[in-house]
Design an enzyme around this catalytic site. Structure first.
Site, PDB file in Angstrom:
ATOM      1  N   HIS A  79       0.809  -1.220   0.000  1.00 19.18           N
ATOM      2  CA  HIS A  79       0.000   0.000   0.000  1.00 19.18           C
ATOM      3  C   HIS A  79       0.842   1.270   0.000  1.00 19.18           C
ATOM      4  CE1 HIS A  79      -3.349  -2.656   1.921  1.00 19.18           C
ATOM      5  NE2 HIS A  79      -3.301  -2.764   0.600  1.00 19.18           N
TER       6      HIS A  79
ATOM      7  N   ASN B 223      -2.787 -14.137  14.261  1.00 14.26           N
ATOM      8  CA  ASN B 223      -3.488 -12.860  14.420  1.00 14.26           C
ATOM      9  C   ASN B 223      -4.361 -12.924  15.662  1.00 14.26           C
ATOM     10  OD1 ASN B 223      -4.210 -10.193  13.197  1.00 14.26           O
ATOM     11  ND2 ASN B 223      -6.262 -11.074  13.263  1.00 14.26           N
TER      12      ASN B 223
END
Length: 303
Positions: free
Chosen positions: A152, A277
């Site tokens: 990104h 996660n």
């Protein structure tokens, strides 16, 4: 005389020193999970690692979506949309004003044990062929990783949308300080891309940057919401996954499709895939190995 806007540094410094305030609630890591992930890494010879905001929370940068501690839970403000940035001079002025106030502190954030563990896997153990990060904080480079793709973009480079001139973000910061000498200080809190909350007075008085070459619109080299990841970057990641034997996802809910499609490709190509996660991810149903834990509690114990 111009009005001077003052801010208090103390609260922000306290936030950065108390980094746990941005890490979601989680259970202690289980010994069995450490053994399982260690076996996964040992068997991997050409591993691609995909990281998300969940590893930078341990450095003091919040993520967007975590329950109770993410930016969406803390404020009703949302990230700037790409089309709004293009079309509205006021939107650009507001964005740059908040980014200017927040950048000095954002740029000083340091890597944590997860960043260094990933670096060790690549540089010391030759396990990682490509590190793909969704973060724009450049903490992987600060930690010494080499084969990094910033999916990104990065908050540390600025591009002109007209002539494509490129600038170092630190250089732009010094330029902004010169033309905004009537403003100084910082605000409370920070966002994943260095954005902060500021007063309307500060925004109104702010002078935004422009391209030195053509006078065009300057934008941090970040993929804003509503924009697309450059095709050349997508192809680099796709090729890296194809050449790999495994994919390890660290600290990402995979809510954004640009990250999720990497998992879908790896699964389709029969790669070994593991996720670490806190909380659920978009790909939980797609993979065989998911460990619900804080990355900093497990990866440094292996690497």
């Amino acid at each position: 005389m111009s009005k001077v806007i003052l801010y208090n540094f103390n609260h922000l410094r306290k936030n950065f020193s108390t980094i746990s305030c941005y890490v979601p609630k989680h259970n202690p890591v289980q010994d069995n999970d450490i053994e399982i992930l260690q076996e996964f890494i040992q068997k991997s010879m050409k591993m691609v690692i995909l990281t998300g905001a969940g590893i930078s929370t341990e450095s003091g940068i919040p993520d967007y979506r975590s329950e109770e501690v993410g930016m969406y839970a803390r404020t009703d403000r949302r990230p700037v949309q790409y089309q709004d940035f293009l079309k509205s001079s006021e939107t650009r002025k507001r964005y740059w004003a908040r980014n200017f106030i927040g950048f000095d502190n954002f740029s000083k954030v340091k890597p944590n044990s997860v960043h260094y563990s990933i670096r060790n896997l690549e540089v010391e153990h030759d396990k990682v062929t490509k590190l793909v990060t969704q973060n724009v904080d450049s903490l992987h480079f600060k930690a010494g990783s080499k084969q990094v793709v910033e999916l990104h973009g990065t908050a540390f480079k600025v591009v002109c949308l007209s002539c494509e001139a490129e600038y170092d973000r630190f250089y732009i910061q010094e330029r902004l300080k010169e033309v905004n000498s009537h403003l100084f200080g910082t605000s409370e809190g920070v966002r994943p891309d260095g954005d902060v909350e500021i007063s309307q007075d500060t925004q109104d008085m702010f002078v935004p940057p422009s391209c030195e070459s053509c006078g065009g619109i300057l934008k941090p080299d970040i993929v804003f919401f509503g924009d697309n990841v450059p095709k050349i970057r997508v192809e680099e990641v796709r090729n890296s996954v194809t050449k790999s034997d495994s994919l390890l996802i660290l600290g990402s809910s995979l809510s954004v499709f640009s990250g999720y499609r990497i998992v879908l490709q790896a699964v389709e190509e029969g790669k070994n895939v593991a996720i670490v996660n806190i909380g659920p991810t978009r790909a939980d149903k797609d993979v065989k190995l998911k460990i619900n834990a804080k990355c900093g509690d497990i990866l440094p114990k292996i690497c």
